[in-house]
Design an enzyme around this catalytic site. Structure first.
Site, mmCIF file in Angstrom:
data_model
loop_
_atom_site.group_PDB
_atom_site.id
_atom_site.type_symbol
_atom_site.label_atom_id
_atom_site.label_comp_id
_atom_site.label_asym_id
_atom_site.label_seq_id
_atom_site.Cartn_x
_atom_site.Cartn_y
_atom_site.Cartn_z
ATOM 1 N N ARG A 197 4.387 -1.990 54.162
ATOM 2 C CA ARG A 197 4.410 -0.772 53.391
ATOM 3 C C ARG A 197 5.769 -0.985 52.267
ATOM 4 O O ARG A 197 6.349 -1.496 52.562
ATOM 5 C CB ARG A 197 4.381 0.159 54.392
ATOM 6 C CG ARG A 197 2.864 0.797 55.200
ATOM 7 C CD ARG A 197 3.980 1.933 55.962
ATOM 8 N NE ARG A 197 5.354 2.370 57.039
ATOM 9 C CZ ARG A 197 5.480 2.461 57.227
ATOM 10 N NH1 ARG A 197 6.039 3.499 57.428
ATOM 11 N NH2 ARG A 197 7.022 2.034 58.533
ATOM 12 N N SER A 220 8.626 -8.054 60.587
ATOM 13 C CA SER A 220 8.522 -8.185 62.087
ATOM 14 C C SER A 220 7.882 -9.325 62.392
ATOM 15 O O SER A 220 6.733 -9.844 63.192
ATOM 16 C CB SER A 220 7.520 -7.502 62.412
ATOM 17 O OG SER A 220 7.942 -5.756 62.398
ATOM 18 N N ASP A 267 12.675 -4.047 63.632
ATOM 19 C CA ASP A 267 12.139 -2.288 63.791
ATOM 20 C C ASP A 267 13.017 -1.486 64.713
ATOM 21 O O ASP A 267 13.104 -0.344 64.587
ATOM 22 C CB ASP A 267 10.649 -1.738 63.575
ATOM 23 C CG ASP A 267 10.216 -2.865 65.179
ATOM 24 O OD1 ASP A 267 11.110 -3.403 65.947
ATOM 25 O OD2 ASP A 267 8.692 -2.531 65.539
#
Length: 508
Positions: free
Chosen positions: A108, A177, A240
């Site tokens: 994203r 991640s 995150d």
């Protein structure tokens, strides 16, 4: 004639006796099977028990492991990773910031306009982009060039509602991640690719430098500047959970920790830099450091293991790792329920003489399915029946069988929620926030994100009740859990803002 009638009567009587005997045997067999099913359930419930004393022991063990993990690398099952994030958002941040969230087969790109305490997040936009399979197994340069091209295209659509002050460069927060050895706020080397990626030439490369090179190729004015912050824009690398911590702090300055309870689980918190023995270097000006605990790997002798947990772990891709995660996260709760149901089907014929084939397949029953069954309030538990039919291929079940399944879901969810609460209390103990000092009035807030916490109502309420039990009436009034969403996206942009090279200009 009389003999014939008498013979017929005898035959009828014998048949009736046989039928009666069959019915009795059938009922006895069913009764025995039902007793066995209930016995399996009761035994499981006993082994999953989380009385308050056990939870206190888990919380104490969490605190001990935190100390050990901060003392030295490899000193604990908790990695206690130094994030290099020493300034969390305050809510005063203003301006336009971007974020890139790379965590799987999609990534994203986001932009956020911040308006300070008055208007907070004024506007945000994002775009999700799929990564073609060839870039997941190609070269590092190909992958980051593809990402940079998408980011450049997104930046080009920046509308009039987003305002970048004249003479300033766009600043970007980067959530990556995958396993990385982080060496500063804006650098880190890849340890290994996961989640279907297999790019051999990335090993030991600084992924921020690789992205920066790709951005430069596409003419984007976003650059890493760990040494020359006065002339270059800043690019932040974000976990995150740290992003969730940042998002929570932006909304509420009383946030001290963040927990993700979703498919996976993790926790992060704000530590005093002087309390990190393994930190070698100058202490940050703020005196604080955000720590990524990687608490999914926590384990201790007080965790209520069952035979089902042991089997799940042994058959997993990472045996003897992520034990805590396998007991509390959304990836595994439904699977634990399935394993107990399978034993009931095999040993107590819960679903008939033949064990349903789909019930034998690992991870067929997902936690959202479990949640839907658990929350079924219809008189005949229709949702439970439909889920058993559609997910496990079990065409029909009795009401009492459905009730057993709802009870089983409750046992698994309660254990996970209460253990999660114990983990949180362990963090609060480390920070000295598990007691209320004389005259203390400041609230303590834990930011929470993840679909398990957000959507599984029983799990959420059970966690909050357990927190109150563990903290006691006085302290629990000073501690609250608040939902914070999109730490990997908006949280990354917020960290870019809180570490902006222009902060000193704005403050002056």
């Amino acid at each position: 004639m009389g003999k014939v009638v008498a013979g017929a009567a005898v035959v009828c009587a014998a048949t009736a006796c046989a039928v009666a005997a069959f019915i009795v045997r059938h009922r006895m067999r069913n009764s025995g099977r039902w007793s066995r099913a209930k016995a399996i359930l009761r035994e499981f419930e006993e082994r999953c028990a989380t009385p308050i004393q056990r939870l206190r022991q888990v919380a104490d063990a969490m605190t001990v492991e935190m100390h050990a993990g901060l003392a030295s690398e490899g000193g604990s099952k908790l990695k206690m990773i130094i994030s290099y994030v020493d300034n969390l958002p305050t809510g005063d941040e203003k301006g336009l910031y971007y974020a890139l969230d790379l965590g799987g087969t999609n990534f994203r790109v986001l932009r956020v306009q911040l308006g300070g305490k008055e208007s907070r997040v004024v506007k945000q936009e994002f775009e999700e982009v799929s990564i073609p399979a060839e870039y997941m197994v190609g070269t590092t340069e190909e992958l980051f060039n593809y990402i940079a091209a998408a980011l450049a295209k997104f930046v080009a659509t920046e509308g009039g509602n987003f305002h970048l002050p004249a003479g300033r460069q766009r600043e970007l927060g980067f959530t990556f991640s995958f396993p990385v050895k982080q060496t500063s706020i804006a650098s880190g080397t890849l340890i290994k690719w996961t989640k279907g990626f297999s790019i051999t030439d990335t090993a030991d490369k600084d992924i921020v430098a690789e992205l920066t090179a790709a951005l430069e190729k596409h003419g984007l004015d976003m650059r890493v500047a760990a040494l020359m912050m006065d002339t270059y824009s800043f690019l932040i690398q974000v976990n995150d959970t740290i992003g969730t911590l940042a998002g929570g702090r932006y909304d509420n300055n009383d946030v001290v920790a963040a927990v993700i309870l979703g498919t996976g689980t993790n926790a992060a918190y704000v530590e005093h830099a002087q309390s990190i023995p393994k930190w070698h270097g100058l202490l940050p000006k703020s005196g604080k450091m955000a720590i990524n605990m990687e608490w999914g790997n926590f384990r201790c002798a007080h965790l209520p293991y069952t035979e089902y947990d042991l089997a799940l772990d042994a058959e997993s891709l990472n045996p003897n790792e992520q034990i805590f995660e396998k007991m509390i996260s959304g990836m595994y709760l439904g699977e634990i329920v399935r394993r107990v149901l399978l034993k009931m089907a095999e040993e107590a014929a819960l679903f008939g003489e033949i064990v349903p084939d789909k019930l034998k397949v690992p991870f067929t029953l997902r936690t959202p399915d479990m949640s839907a069954m658990h929350h079924d309030t219809s008189p005949d538990l229709r949702v439970v029946g439909n889920k058993l039919r559609d997910v496990l291929g079990i065409p029909s079940t009795s009401l009492r069988t459905r009730k057993v399944i709802v009870e089983l879901c409750g046992i698994v969810a309660a254990r996970g929620a209460r253990l999660s609460a114990a983990g949180i209390v362990g963090i609060l103990k480390k920070l000295g926030k598990d007691v209320v000092g004389a005259g203390e009035k400041q609230k303590t807030v834990v930011a929470m994100d993840g679909g398990l916490y957000e959507h599984y109502t029983y799990f959420r309420r059970c966690l909050e009740r357990a927190l109150s039990e563990l903290l006691g009436d006085e302290c629990s009034k000073m501690v609250s859990v608040e939902h914070t969403s999109d730490g990997s996206g908006v949280g990354a942009a917020l960290l870019a803002a809180s570490h902006s090279q222009y902060l000193e200009l704005e403050e002056s």
